[in-house]
Design a protein around this motif. Structure first.
Motif: not given
Lengths: 263, 254
Positions: A52, A55, A57, A75-77, A79, A81, A83, B148, B151-152, B154-157
């Protein structure tokens, strides 16, 4: 020398003041562009927190996180992810699940409607690359766990991220499927040469896939060992039965056992 | 006959069976009509009073559906708001529980003071009683997004609105359509309560009038009319549910 991902002296705690858990303390790691890094450690050492952090978060209370020479503050777009839980949306076809990030990330978001055909072709190509050619129209629940996880990798890669973050992506799969997916991952990395941070419990997975293995201590987590794995690429899956490979796995295992006792 | 044919016939067979046992019991124990009319007595009443039953059924159906539609709009909106924000959730939830605990029959007099007797209190009572299950279900669907997945994205903005539109709302739809089945039956309860207390028309009013004239078969005919309306509306909601969110019911098809 600065890397692609630079984490410097990060300290991070959860919870309210007075009753906080220190998750990371003095965490330092640097990963070069295109490097495949694996992070291993005893459970609860803050590996997922690390994901997190990188990235954007969450942001650290102390220290700094830089990705692509830029301080991470949100948030760095760039990246992608994935899981352990594939978390496919059951109302979308596999293809449409894979294309979901394109509906979020700019500039794809703006172009998606206009260049739908090109993007669809790209997604189909990616599915083919992981061995899911022709499965795009299937719904996720019609796929096996291994196939869902392949689609999950595609979703993480569809927007050509410079950084791929994997949090135990193969943890829930059976041994044979896992080995298959290791090879899928190996080939994807060879083809697209993005930077990878793989968080895992599986030492053989870490050593097989990674250029560098970072070992984390028990909570509060920090890096206690950085181990380069210099087996030439492309690596055959038979590598995992060789003595040199097993020596590294043994060493790492001993380090983690020590870290657990220290906790 | 195959077992699936039997299953398809089962609802009819059981219903016919129930009426047969009922009829026989009334005849064997020689029950007077004002205690328990036999199905044939009720049928006679239905034929005899068809015109008032039909008119009042239409009225009840109208108030129920109007209240139900208001509950769908209001429930969806409030459910989305509650699922959207923890602060709204924390603030409104206790209020809603308290509100839902109030027996709706106790609210009807207040509605009558505001709107007079008739259609409006019936619509509003149906709305008030049907609204709660919709809110709770929609909010649950939104509140149980996998972390999850969040998170996926949100990490993309992704913004909160993106996550709601792409994941939260589609995800809560099976909960929403499932709650409609509960809500429509509750809406009947609401409108009939209100008609019984304060109205000049509707099945509830008709039953109350029939009771005061000791026309017991007609009272029972009103119950049958309500049961039929209830089953039809429930079936429509169940069909809608399968139609709109088939992906969530895959177990039944494969």
């Amino acid at each position: 020398m600065t890397g692609f991902v630079d984490i410097r002296n990060v300290r991070l705690s959860y919870g309210q003041a007075g009753d906080e858990t220190l998750a990371l303390d003095g965490l330092d790691m640097s990963i070069q562009e295109g490097e495949f890094a694996a992070v291993v450690g005893p459970s609860g050492c803050g590996k997922s927190t690390l994901m997190k952090l990188a990235t954007g978060l969450i942001t650290p209370q102390e220290g700094s996180v830089e990705v692509a020479q830029k301080e991470v503050s949100g948030p760095v777009s760039i990246a992608g992810m994935a899981f352990q839980n594939p978390s496919m949306l059951p109302w979308r076809s596999t293809l449409s699940n894979v294309m979901l990030p394109l509906e979020i990330v700019q500039p794809h978001r703006a172009n998606l409607r206009r260049e739908k055909a090109a993007y669809t072709a790209k997604a189909e190509e990616l599915l083919k690359l992981v061995g899911l050619g022709g499965f795009g129209e299937k719904f996720p629940w019609q796929l096996s766990g291994g196939m869902q996880q392949r689609a999950n990798l595609c979703r993480a890669l569809i927007h050509d991220p410079a950084l791929l973050m994997l949090d135990e992506p193969f943890g829930a799969l059976d041994a044979f499927t896992r080995e298959e997916l290791w090879q899928v991952m190996r080939d994807l990395h060879a083809e697209k040469s993005f930077t990878v941070i793989l968080v895992t419990h599986d030492l053989r997975e870490a050593v097989y896939l990674a250029d560098t293995v970072f070992v984390m201590s028990a909570r509060p987590g920090k890096i206690i060992e950085r181990r380069e794995v210099s087996f030439p690429r492309p690596r055959s899956i038979d590598l995992i039965y060789e003595a040199a490979f097993n020596d590294i796995v043994h060493d790492l295992r001993a380090l983690i056992a020590e870290a657990r006792v220290a906790a | 006959m195959t077992s699936s044919r039997w299953i398809a016939l089962a609802p009819w067979l059981w219903t016919i069976g129930l009426f047969l046992v009922w009829e026989l019991a009334v005849k064997i124990f020689n029950l007077p009509v004002f205690i328990l009319p036999a199905p044939t007595d009720i049928w006679e009443a239905i034929v005899k009073y068809w015109s008032p039953i039909w008119k009042n059924s239409v009225q009840t159906l109208f108030t129920t559906v109007a209240g139900f539609l208001l509950a769908v709009v209001g429930g969806l909106a409030l459910g989305l708001a509650i699922g959207w924000s923890r602060a709204i959730y924390a603030g409104l939830y206790p209020l809603m529980i308290g509100f839902n605990s109030i027996p709706k029959v106790a609210v009807v007099p207040i509605l009558v003071i505001w709107f007079g007797i008739g259609t409006i209190p019936a619509v509003l009572t149906a709305f008030l009683i049907a609204f709660f299950p919709i809110v709770v279900n929609v909010a649950t669907g939104l509140a149980t997004i996998e972390p999850e997945m969040e998170d996926v994205l949100r990490a993309l903005g992704a913004k909160k609105l993106d996550i709601m539109l792409k994941v939260g709302i589609p995800r809560s739809m099976p909960y929403f359509f499932g709650s409609l089945k509960v809500a429509i039956t509750l809406a009947f309860v609401g409108s009939v309560i209100s008609e019984t207390v304060a109205a000049n028309s509707g099945i509830g009013h008709m039953m109350l009038a029939a009771q005061s004239q000791f026309n017991v078969p007609l009272v029972w005919a009103g119950l049958v009319a309500l049961a039929v309306l209830g089953i039809v509306m429930y079936a429509i909601m169940a069909w809608l549910e399968i139609r709109m969110t088939g992906w969530a019911h895959r177990g039944n098809r494969s």
